[in-house]
Design a protein around this motif. Sequence first.
Motif, PDB file in Angstrom:
ATOM      1  N   UNK A 246       0.870  -1.185   0.000  1.00 33.82           N
ATOM      2  CA  UNK A 246       0.000   0.000   0.000  1.00 33.82           C
ATOM      3  C   UNK A 246       0.902   1.228   0.000  1.00 33.82           C
ATOM      4  N   UNK A 247       0.528   2.245  -0.778  1.00 32.64           N
ATOM      5  CA  UNK A 247       1.365   3.438  -0.926  1.00 32.64           C
ATOM      6  C   UNK A 247       0.637   4.693  -0.459  1.00 32.64           C
ATOM      7  N   UNK A 248       1.414   5.587   0.113  1.00 34.23           N
ATOM      8  CA  UNK A 248       0.967   6.935   0.449  1.00 34.23           C
ATOM      9  C   UNK A 248       2.083   7.894   0.045  1.00 34.23           C
ATOM     10  N   UNK A 249       1.752   9.177  -0.080  1.00 36.04           N
ATOM     11  CA  UNK A 249       2.787  10.206  -0.217  1.00 36.04           C
ATOM     12  C   UNK A 249       2.629  11.180   0.939  1.00 36.04           C
ATOM     13  N   UNK A 250       3.761  11.646   1.451  1.00 34.80           N
ATOM     14  CA  UNK A 250       3.719  12.524   2.614  1.00 34.80           C
ATOM     15  C   UNK A 250       5.039  13.263   2.737  1.00 34.80           C
ATOM     16  N   UNK A 251       4.990  14.414   3.379  1.00 42.80           N
ATOM     17  CA  UNK A 251       6.218  15.166   3.651  1.00 42.80           C
ATOM     18  C   UNK A 251       6.671  14.966   5.093  1.00 42.80           C
ATOM     19  N   UNK A 252       5.746  14.522   5.928  1.00 39.16           N
ATOM     20  CA  UNK A 252       6.083  14.328   7.340  1.00 39.16           C
ATOM     21  C   UNK A 252       5.341  13.103   7.855  1.00 39.16           C
ATOM     22  N   UNK A 253       6.090  12.191   8.456  1.00 35.40           N
ATOM     23  CA  UNK A 253       5.510  10.935   8.948  1.00 35.40           C
ATOM     24  C   UNK A 253       5.982  10.705  10.373  1.00 35.40           C
ATOM     25  N   UNK A 254       5.066  10.291  11.227  1.00 34.39           N
ATOM     26  CA  UNK A 254       5.424   9.850  12.573  1.00 34.39           C
ATOM     27  C   UNK A 254       5.000   8.396  12.722  1.00 34.39           C
ATOM     28  N   UNK A 255       5.859   7.595  13.337  1.00 38.47           N
ATOM     29  CA  UNK A 255       5.576   6.176  13.540  1.00 38.47           C
ATOM     30  C   UNK A 255       5.891   5.830  14.993  1.00 38.47           C
ATOM     31  N   UNK A 256       4.957   5.144  15.641  1.00 39.04           N
ATOM     32  CA  UNK A 256       5.182   4.621  16.988  1.00 39.04           C
ATOM     33  C   UNK A 256       4.999   3.109  16.948  1.00 39.04           C
ATOM     34  N   UNK A 257       5.880   2.402  17.629  1.00 42.61           N
ATOM     35  CA  UNK A 257       5.836   0.948  17.625  1.00 42.61           C
ATOM     36  C   UNK A 257       5.715   0.417  19.042  1.00 42.61           C
ATOM     37  N   UNK A 258       5.108  -0.759  19.183  1.00 39.65           N
ATOM     38  CA  UNK A 258       4.953  -1.370  20.500  1.00 39.65           C
ATOM     39  C   UNK A 258       6.241  -2.027  20.971  1.00 39.65           C
ATOM     40  N   UNK A 259       7.087  -2.401  20.032  1.00 38.15           N
ATOM     41  CA  UNK A 259       8.391  -2.944  20.389  1.00 38.15           C
ATOM     42  C   UNK A 259       9.441  -2.318  19.491  1.00 38.15           C
ATOM     43  N   UNK A 260      10.666  -2.290  19.959  1.00 32.68           N
ATOM     44  CA  UNK A 260      11.732  -1.619  19.218  1.00 32.68           C
ATOM     45  C   UNK A 260      11.920  -2.258  17.846  1.00 32.68           C
ATOM     46  N   UNK A 261      12.044  -1.398  16.850  1.00 34.29           N
ATOM     47  CA  UNK A 261      12.306  -1.832  15.475  1.00 34.29           C
ATOM     48  C   UNK A 261      13.599  -1.187  14.981  1.00 34.29           C
ATOM     49  N   UNK A 262      14.371  -1.952  14.224  1.00 37.19           N
ATOM     50  CA  UNK A 262      15.557  -1.392  13.611  1.00 37.19           C
ATOM     51  C   UNK A 262      15.207  -0.551  12.401  1.00 37.19           C
ATOM     52  N   UNK A 263      16.068   0.430  12.090  1.00 39.56           N
ATOM     53  CA  UNK A 263      15.860   1.214  10.869  1.00 39.56           C
ATOM     54  C   UNK A 263      17.183   1.404  10.141  1.00 39.56           C
ATOM     55  N   UNK A 264      17.067   1.672   8.839  1.00 42.49           N
ATOM     56  CA  UNK A 264      18.241   1.881   8.005  1.00 42.49           C
ATOM     57  C   UNK A 264      18.118   3.196   7.261  1.00 42.49           C
ATOM     58  N   UNK A 265      19.247   3.743   6.842  1.00 39.30           N
ATOM     59  CA  UNK A 265      19.271   4.883   5.925  1.00 39.30           C
ATOM     60  C   UNK A 265      20.148   4.492   4.739  1.00 39.30           C
ATOM     61  N   UNK A 266      19.588   4.596   3.556  1.00 35.86           N
ATOM     62  CA  UNK A 266      20.297   4.255   2.324  1.00 35.86           C
ATOM     63  C   UNK A 266      20.994   2.905   2.415  1.00 35.86           C
ATOM     64  N   UNK A 267      20.297   1.936   3.030  1.00 38.21           N
ATOM     65  CA  UNK A 267      20.785   0.567   3.082  1.00 38.21           C
ATOM     66  C   UNK A 267      21.700   0.246   4.240  1.00 38.21           C
ATOM     67  N   UNK A 268      22.133   1.241   5.008  1.00 40.65           N
ATOM     68  CA  UNK A 268      23.010   1.003   6.149  1.00 40.65           C
ATOM     69  C   UNK A 268      22.200   1.006   7.438  1.00 40.65           C
ATOM     70  N   UNK A 269      22.309  -0.081   8.193  1.00 43.14           N
ATOM     71  CA  UNK A 269      21.581  -0.194   9.454  1.00 43.14           C
ATOM     72  C   UNK A 269      22.069   0.870  10.435  1.00 43.14           C
ATOM     73  N   UNK A 270      21.126   1.453  11.193  1.00 42.39           N
ATOM     74  CA  UNK A 270      21.477   2.511  12.149  1.00 42.39           C
ATOM     75  C   UNK A 270      21.305   2.036  13.589  1.00 42.39           C
ATOM     76  N   UNK A 271      20.059   1.734  13.995  1.00 43.87           N
ATOM     77  CA  UNK A 271      19.791   1.409  15.395  1.00 43.87           C
ATOM     78  C   UNK A 271      18.341   0.967  15.518  1.00 43.87           C
ATOM     79  N   UNK A 272      17.913   0.678  16.755  1.00 43.02           N
ATOM     80  CA  UNK A 272      16.516   0.397  17.065  1.00 43.02           C
ATOM     81  C   UNK A 272      15.880   1.596  17.745  1.00 43.02           C
ATOM     82  N   UNK A 273      14.566   1.728  17.569  1.00 44.00           N
ATOM     83  CA  UNK A 273      13.813   2.784  18.229  1.00 44.00           C
ATOM     84  C   UNK A 273      12.353   2.357  18.295  1.00 44.00           C
TER      85      UNK A 273
END
Length: 289
Positions: A246-273
């Motif tokens: 499913x697709x959306x377009x947006x300029x600003x997104x907020x995401x909250x998760x019930x458990x920590x999820x890892x994230x990446x930028x341009x394919x490089x893993x960063x951390x969990x949040x």
Amino acid sequence: MRVCFILNPTSGTNRTQDVPAELAQHAAAAGADFAIWPTERAGHAEELARQAAEAGFRVVVAVGGDGTVNEVGRGLLGTAAALGIVARGSGNGLARHLRLPLSLPAAVRRVCQPTFQRIDAGRINGRPFFCTAGLGFDAHVSKLFAQAGTRGLSTYVKVALREYRYFRPTPVRITLNGQPVFDTHCYVLAFANAAQYGNNAYIAPRADIQDGLLDVCLIDRLPLLRAVRVGVGLALGTLTTSGGAVYHTSRHIRVQTQQALGFHVDGDYVAEATEFEVELDHLALEVAV
């Protein structure tokens, strides 16, 4: 034209190639006033890029993969220098999106005799990205891919297939452009400034890198049949019509998760949040194309 090549010596699989010598040969043939600065550690390319911009180089070239491109681009935000790319990575997502040459001689000629345009830049929890960022399965795979010891598409596919059996979707709450929140599950939540991850895997085929919007791709669950559709859609650039996402377009997104999820930028893993703030800076980076 003053051009600074920021070279990641560990990028690429051809260890016999004398990359500095080839850069010098082709830059000299193009008539450029150039310098070649090798990186020494992770994060060094960002520092060198900022120094090159301060020293008055008009084009600062990332010679490496998507991680090197991200670091150099970060260092150039807010400066008068333009980002150039000599692609030597396994994915080369931004170079492919911008339709830059992937051969070293042609890429060097391009950055030494360029035209210029501006592109958007995304941020996730304050970390800039230029191609894609995301949470969930793709971030999980990028973390393990970095630990795999070998690079390339085949290694990435092997890691993804192995982890597919174990990864489970996570409940998330998403807000787009300040609109009412919606609750869903996240197997993959990708924020695409450009159309592809790299290797011509099109996560957001309709993404426009200059339109001031991020294409948000949500895959809530990935049972086997849908996984096949997603895989084919990534390869053929038909994911938007495959029914797998499913697709959306947006300029600003907020995401909250019930458990920590890892994230990446341009394919490089960063951390969990557990909380993510994603935003777009319109036409924030100049590139040499």
